[in-house]
Scaffold this active site. Structure first.
Site, PDB file in Angstrom:
ATOM      1  N   HIS A 171      25.527  28.771 -10.595  1.00  0.00           N
ATOM      2  CA  HIS A 171      25.266  28.778 -12.042  1.00  0.00           C
ATOM      3  C   HIS A 171      26.606  28.804 -12.774  1.00  0.00           C
ATOM      4  O   HIS A 171      27.462  29.647 -12.472  1.00  0.00           O
ATOM      5  CB  HIS A 171      24.434  30.000 -12.440  1.00  0.00           C
ATOM      6  CG  HIS A 171      23.036  29.983 -11.902  1.00  0.00           C
ATOM      7  ND1 HIS A 171      21.923  30.059 -12.710  1.00  0.00           N
ATOM      8  CD2 HIS A 171      22.569  29.873 -10.639  1.00  0.00           C
ATOM      9  CE1 HIS A 171      20.831  30.005 -11.960  1.00  0.00           C
ATOM     10  NE2 HIS A 171      21.198  29.907 -10.694  1.00  0.00           N
ATOM     11  N   HIS A 232      20.632  37.391  -8.685  1.00  0.00           N
ATOM     12  CA  HIS A 232      21.990  36.996  -9.097  1.00  0.00           C
ATOM     13  C   HIS A 232      22.655  38.227  -9.695  1.00  0.00           C
ATOM     14  O   HIS A 232      23.047  38.248 -10.865  1.00  0.00           O
ATOM     15  CB  HIS A 232      21.952  35.823 -10.082  1.00  0.00           C
ATOM     16  CG  HIS A 232      21.715  34.507  -9.402  1.00  0.00           C
ATOM     17  ND1 HIS A 232      22.723  33.777  -8.821  1.00  0.00           N
ATOM     18  CD2 HIS A 232      20.577  33.818  -9.181  1.00  0.00           C
ATOM     19  CE1 HIS A 232      22.221  32.677  -8.280  1.00  0.00           C
ATOM     20  NE2 HIS A 232      20.915  32.680  -8.473  1.00  0.00           N
ATOM     21  N   ASN A 256      20.495  36.508  -0.967  1.00  0.00           N
ATOM     22  CA  ASN A 256      21.419  35.496  -1.498  1.00  0.00           C
ATOM     23  C   ASN A 256      21.771  35.828  -2.944  1.00  0.00           C
ATOM     24  O   ASN A 256      20.889  36.133  -3.746  1.00  0.00           O
ATOM     25  CB  ASN A 256      20.800  34.095  -1.411  1.00  0.00           C
ATOM     26  CG  ASN A 256      20.599  33.652   0.036  1.00  0.00           C
ATOM     27  OD1 ASN A 256      19.488  33.397   0.467  1.00  0.00           O
ATOM     28  ND2 ASN A 256      21.680  33.605   0.793  1.00  0.00           N
ATOM     29  N   ALA A 257      23.070  35.759  -3.262  1.00  0.00           N
ATOM     30  CA  ALA A 257      23.589  36.038  -4.611  1.00  0.00           C
ATOM     31  C   ALA A 257      23.275  37.456  -5.065  1.00  0.00           C
ATOM     32  O   ALA A 257      22.835  37.701  -6.186  1.00  0.00           O
ATOM     33  CB  ALA A 257      23.062  35.021  -5.632  1.00  0.00           C
ATOM     34  N   ARG A 264      25.437  52.870   3.465  1.00  0.00           N
ATOM     35  CA  ARG A 264      25.467  53.989   2.511  1.00  0.00           C
ATOM     36  C   ARG A 264      25.146  53.531   1.084  1.00  0.00           C
ATOM     37  O   ARG A 264      25.019  54.340   0.190  1.00  0.00           O
ATOM     38  CB  ARG A 264      26.855  54.656   2.526  1.00  0.00           C
ATOM     39  CG  ARG A 264      27.070  55.580   3.723  1.00  0.00           C
ATOM     40  CD  ARG A 264      28.342  56.405   3.560  1.00  0.00           C
ATOM     41  NE  ARG A 264      29.528  55.576   3.571  1.00  0.00           N
ATOM     42  CZ  ARG A 264      30.183  55.205   4.679  1.00  0.00           C
ATOM     43  NH1 ARG A 264      29.749  55.589   5.867  1.00  0.00           N
ATOM     44  NH2 ARG A 264      31.262  54.443   4.603  1.00  0.00           N
ATOM     45  N   GLY A 291      17.151  27.946   7.295  1.00  0.00           N
ATOM     46  CA  GLY A 291      18.057  28.007   8.448  1.00  0.00           C
ATOM     47  C   GLY A 291      19.522  27.982   8.029  1.00  0.00           C
ATOM     48  O   GLY A 291      20.399  28.012   8.895  1.00  0.00           O
ATOM     49  N   ASP A 315      13.582  26.961  -3.245  1.00  0.00           N
ATOM     50  CA  ASP A 315      14.805  26.876  -4.062  1.00  0.00           C
ATOM     51  C   ASP A 315      15.356  25.452  -3.959  1.00  0.00           C
ATOM     52  O   ASP A 315      16.561  25.228  -3.972  1.00  0.00           O
ATOM     53  CB  ASP A 315      15.851  27.905  -3.607  1.00  0.00           C
ATOM     54  CG  ASP A 315      16.943  28.122  -4.668  1.00  0.00           C
ATOM     55  OD1 ASP A 315      16.722  27.763  -5.831  1.00  0.00           O
ATOM     56  OD2 ASP A 315      18.013  28.640  -4.313  1.00  0.00           O
ATOM     57  N   LEU A 350      26.709  27.880  -1.638  1.00  0.00           N
ATOM     58  CA  LEU A 350      25.479  27.138  -1.365  1.00  0.00           C
ATOM     59  C   LEU A 350      24.779  26.810  -2.676  1.00  0.00           C
ATOM     60  O   LEU A 350      24.700  27.632  -3.583  1.00  0.00           O
ATOM     61  CB  LEU A 350      24.540  27.970  -0.481  1.00  0.00           C
ATOM     62  CG  LEU A 350      25.002  28.159   0.972  1.00  0.00           C
ATOM     63  CD1 LEU A 350      24.041  29.097   1.699  1.00  0.00           C
ATOM     64  CD2 LEU A 350      25.104  26.835   1.692  1.00  0.00           C
ATOM     65  N   ALA A 351      24.259  25.601  -2.739  1.00  0.00           N
ATOM     66  CA  ALA A 351      23.658  25.116  -3.995  1.00  0.00           C
ATOM     67  C   ALA A 351      22.177  24.821  -3.788  1.00  0.00           C
ATOM     68  O   ALA A 351      21.730  23.702  -3.953  1.00  0.00           O
ATOM     69  CB  ALA A 351      24.402  23.872  -4.466  1.00  0.00           C
TER      70      ALA A 351
HETATM   71 ZN   LIG Z   1      19.528  31.292  -7.506  1.00  0.00          ZN
END
Ligand SMILES: [Zn+2]
Length: 439
Positions: A171, A232, A256-257, A264, A291, A315, A350-351
């Site tokens: 983004h 995000h 992810n993100a 902890r 994957g 996604d 990664l997009a």
């Molecule tokens: Zn996203």
């Protein structure tokens, strides 16, 4: 080799009048299991019928009987995170409305062939002007119920721009913002029309809960029946817990993100480790099982932590199905496609994915060793519960929408179980039949 799907039509006069279909010799996905039962649907209502009531009380015979040869009959798949597909990006401002609508229709028709009958068109972070132009096309199809339109929008998923610049993924940082003034800032960004009580196009918003004003915003969205998903984000476990207590009920592409799990400081993932006692609120969560985004063992950890919240999402990006190369993206950025891997040009970020939902289901089946019924639940009953649509989507109970996928189960070359989409039905009408495509 299973027998072919056989269809018998009854009197053409009756068929014209009632258009009732009965599926027989099939395994229905019901309450987390596959059960041998018939299923009756009506094309006029577009809904699943109560077979007992239709046959015994109203003494109506089906106009068509379809022998599925032992195949699985599942509710249609629901993808709650899809950025675009087949060369079209939901987040691109239209040159003119007619072109955008034409492209959107093309995507909806193509999606059906992958088993997806409903979805949330997802926008990545944009400038306000873009939302003002695109959101009005992405709202729920609602009362229209036109089977020939293909897959149905259940409302837009606005992923950003109220996300953390430290966890922005692809983004564009230049358009990100904080909802410091709560709902007022969301109205300024997405537009006043996006918050009209009866016609809001937005079903779900992804935001980062640690930003100033986020918790108050989550509570305001909940009042307006808009779901908040947290993601995000660099939120700590405590910040994420506060978000859920304020009304957030979903986590966007878990792992992810976001801040990673630390023993902890468990971050957002820690929400799934809460004790299952009354009062504890474990959110739903999206998982990208391509994957590439997640290791298979991490997918299994999430599944074992909270199977009832596990939702497979693609996604997927507009570059699915396109040749390898460098493509323009939004906000002046460009994406590199190399096989199944999409990255932001000049980085290793990664997009999104280039995978279909049925491929995600098959990966999950292979990695987890779970049953067909449980794997299918992650793209049917679980997303419909997350969306509050459990009575009309993701279920084969009477009065639910007759959105169906006929699946053949097989073993692939490596000995792993695999499902294949054979037929897809929307509102009681068959829109895709693999056997007619292969002829
Ligand atoms: Zn996203």
């Amino acid at each position: 080799m299973p027998s072919a799907i056989r269809s018998h039509s009854q009197s053409p006069i009756r068929r014209f009048r009632t258009r009732i279909t009965k599926f027989t010799n099939c395994r229905l996905l019901k309450n987390g299991s596959l059960v041998k039962e018939d299923l009756w649907i009506g094309a006029d209502s577009g809904k699943i019928l109560d077979g007992q009531d239709v046959f015994f009380h109203r003494q109506t015979a089906p106009d068509q009987v379809i022998d599925l040869g032992g195949r699985i009959l599942s509710p249609g798949f629901i993808d709650v995170q899809l950025n675009g597909a087949f060369g079209f990006n939901f987040s691109i401002e239209p040159e003119n409305s007619a072109t955008y609508v034409k492209e959107l229709t093309r995507i909806k028709k193509s999606l059906v062939e992958t088993g997806v009958t409903s979805f949330l068109p997802t926008t990545t972070s944009q400038r306000p002007e873009t939302y003002h132009k695109v959101l009005r096309f992405l709202g729920p199809s609602g009362a229209q119920r036109n089977a020939n339109d293909g897959a149905e929008s259940l409302g837009a998923h606005c992923e950003g721009p109220f996300i953390n610049p430290c966890r922005n993924g692809i983004h564009s940082a230049s358009v990100l913002r904080a909802p410091a003034n709560g709902l007022e800032d969301l109205i300024a960004c997405y537009g006043q029309d996006a918050f009209d009580q009866h016609t809001s196009p937005i079903k779900l918003v992804t935001l980062a809960p640690e930003l100033p004003g986020s918790l108050a915003t989550i509570a305001e969205l909940k009042k307006r029946n808009i779901i908040t998903s947290i993601g995000h984000s660099a939120a700590t476990y405590e910040e994420a817990k506060d978000a859920v207590e304020s009304g957030a009920s979903m986590i966007t592409h878990l792992f992810n993100a976001m801040s990673p799990l630390h023993h902890r400081n468990p971050g957002m993932f820690g929400l799934l480790g809460q004790a299952s006692v009354p009062g504890s609120q474990k959110p739903f969560f999206g998982i990208i099982a391509d994957g590439i985004h997640l290791h298979s063992s991490v997918v299994n950890i999430a599944w074992n932590a909270h199977p009832d919240g596990f939702i497979l999402v693609t996604d997927a990006m507009p570059l699915v199905g396109m040749p390898d190369g460098v493509y323009d993206w939004t906000n002046g950025d460009r994406l590199v496609k190399n096989g199944h891997i999409l990255t932001l040009e000049g980085s290793d970020k990664l997009a999104g994915s280039s995978i279909t939902l049925i491929e995600c289901v098959n990966n999950f089946l292979k990695w987890s060793g779970t049953s067909f019924a449980q794997a299918l639940g992650t793209v049917t009953s679980t997303p419909s519960r997350m969306l509050g649509l459990e009575n009309c989507k993701g279920t084969l109970e009477p009065d639910a929408d007759a959105d169906l996928v006929v699946l053949e189960d097989a073993i692939d070359a490596n000995g792993s179980p695999k499902l294949q989409v054979e037929q897809v039905w929307k509102f009681g009408q068959c829109l895709f039949d693999a056997s007619s495509h292969s002829e």
